[in-house]
Design a protein around this motif. Structure first.
Motif, PDB file in Angstrom:
ATOM      1  N   UNK A 133       0.911  -1.139   0.035  1.00 44.32           N
ATOM      2  CA  UNK A 133       0.030   0.191  -0.237  1.00 44.32           C
ATOM      3  C   UNK A 133       0.851   1.150   0.066  1.00 44.32           C
ATOM      4  N   UNK A 134       1.806   1.335   0.891  1.00 45.24           N
ATOM      5  CA  UNK A 134       2.703   2.669   1.029  1.00 45.24           C
ATOM      6  C   UNK A 134       4.027   2.525   0.476  1.00 45.24           C
ATOM      7  N   UNK A 135       4.303   1.505  -0.352  1.00 40.97           N
ATOM      8  CA  UNK A 135       5.844   1.540  -1.048  1.00 40.97           C
ATOM      9  C   UNK A 135       5.914   2.557  -1.933  1.00 40.97           C
ATOM     10  N   UNK A 136       5.015   2.962  -2.655  1.00 40.70           N
ATOM     11  CA  UNK A 136       5.324   4.166  -3.528  1.00 40.70           C
ATOM     12  C   UNK A 136       5.462   5.493  -3.154  1.00 40.70           C
ATOM     13  N   UNK A 137       4.987   5.456  -1.701  1.00 45.40           N
ATOM     14  CA  UNK A 137       4.872   6.823  -1.103  1.00 45.40           C
ATOM     15  C   UNK A 137       6.107   7.011  -0.227  1.00 45.40           C
ATOM     16  N   UNK A 138       6.985   6.104  -0.420  1.00 44.24           N
ATOM     17  CA  UNK A 138       8.451   6.354   0.470  1.00 44.24           C
ATOM     18  C   UNK A 138       8.336   5.911   1.810  1.00 44.24           C
TER      19      UNK A 138
ATOM     20  N   UNK B 238      10.098  -4.701   0.745  1.00 37.82           N
ATOM     21  CA  UNK B 238      10.401  -3.583   1.410  1.00 37.82           C
ATOM     22  C   UNK B 238      11.721  -3.032   1.320  1.00 37.82           C
ATOM     23  N   UNK B 239      12.827  -4.085   1.284  1.00 40.25           N
ATOM     24  CA  UNK B 239      14.230  -3.607   1.059  1.00 40.25           C
ATOM     25  C   UNK B 239      14.399  -3.050  -0.519  1.00 40.25           C
ATOM     26  N   UNK B 240      13.749  -3.934  -1.465  1.00 39.70           N
ATOM     27  CA  UNK B 240      13.739  -3.429  -2.930  1.00 39.70           C
ATOM     28  C   UNK B 240      13.296  -2.083  -3.178  1.00 39.70           C
ATOM     29  N   UNK B 241      12.019  -1.807  -2.546  1.00 41.92           N
ATOM     30  CA  UNK B 241      11.509  -0.496  -2.687  1.00 41.92           C
ATOM     31  C   UNK B 241      12.442   0.636  -1.960  1.00 41.92           C
ATOM     32  N   UNK B 242      12.771   0.640  -0.699  1.00 38.12           N
ATOM     33  CA  UNK B 242      13.487   1.502  -0.211  1.00 38.12           C
ATOM     34  C   UNK B 242      14.993   1.859  -0.912  1.00 38.12           C
ATOM     35  N   UNK B 243      15.537   0.580  -1.395  1.00 40.02           N
ATOM     36  CA  UNK B 243      16.645   0.806  -2.414  1.00 40.02           C
ATOM     37  C   UNK B 243      16.577   1.511  -3.694  1.00 40.02           C
ATOM     38  N   UNK B 244      15.256   1.275  -4.183  1.00 38.36           N
ATOM     39  CA  UNK B 244      14.928   1.738  -5.443  1.00 38.36           C
ATOM     40  C   UNK B 244      14.746   3.274  -5.217  1.00 38.36           C
ATOM     41  N   UNK B 245      13.988   3.705  -3.797  1.00 36.94           N
ATOM     42  CA  UNK B 245      13.880   4.972  -3.622  1.00 36.94           C
ATOM     43  C   UNK B 245      14.877   5.661  -3.388  1.00 36.94           C
ATOM     44  N   UNK B 246      15.954   5.198  -2.800  1.00 43.06           N
ATOM     45  CA  UNK B 246      17.317   5.983  -2.350  1.00 43.06           C
ATOM     46  C   UNK B 246      17.964   6.009  -3.506  1.00 43.06           C
TER      47      UNK B 246
END
Length: 150
Positions: A25-30, A82-90
């Motif tokens: 739900x909130x992966x795209x929001x950072x 969550x790790x992949x989403x966070x890494x891509x956001x960073x």
């Protein structure tokens, strides 16, 4: 004999489900770093409970062990997502920041060069004007005969 639940039986499963939902739900929001932290906490508590089960398997119920093992698997999945989403956001923030920094730096260098070139042009024009004045006065001071000979 009464068999107990493992300490992380309900909590690790709840943390796993919340972390997985946060990734979806909130992966795209950072906000995936919150799900990342929750999945790490759930994974650590599930692993501690499974180690405790291995020490005293007769004390705890088999159903509780299965629940904690399921929570462990869901926490691992949530941790990876969550790790992949966070890494891509960073990575996105680093790339965007570097482009913005280079654009700002180029603009600052451009304004410095414009200022310096304007000052240099003004000095050069001033010197060129002085030279033309001297050449003009020299031609006025020369006699007419010498001008015709050339």
């Amino acid at each position: 004999m009464f068999q107990r639940k493992l300490p992380a039986d309900p909590s690790a499963l709840v943390l796993a489900i919340v972390a997985l939902c946060m990734a979806i739900l909130f992966g795209c929001c950072g906000l995936s770093f919150v799900g990342l932290a929750l999945s790490i906490i759930g994974l650590v508590s599930a692993n501690k409970s499974l180690k405790e089960y291995l020490v005293n398997p007769e004390t705890y119920s088999h159903n509780s062990r299965e629940n904690v093992n399921t929570a462990r698997i869901i926490n691992i999945i949530a941790l990876v997502i969550n790790g992949l989403i966070t890494l891509s956001f960073v990575v996105y923030l680093v790339i965007t920041g570097s482009f913005m920094f280079s654009a700002i730096r180029d603009e600052m260098n451009k304004s410095k060069n414009d200022t310096l070139s304007r000052v240099d042009d003004e000095e050069w024009d001033y010197e060129a004007e002085e030279d033309s004045i001297y050449i003009y006065t020299d031609s006025l001071n020369q006699p007419q005969d010498s001008l015709n000979q050339e």
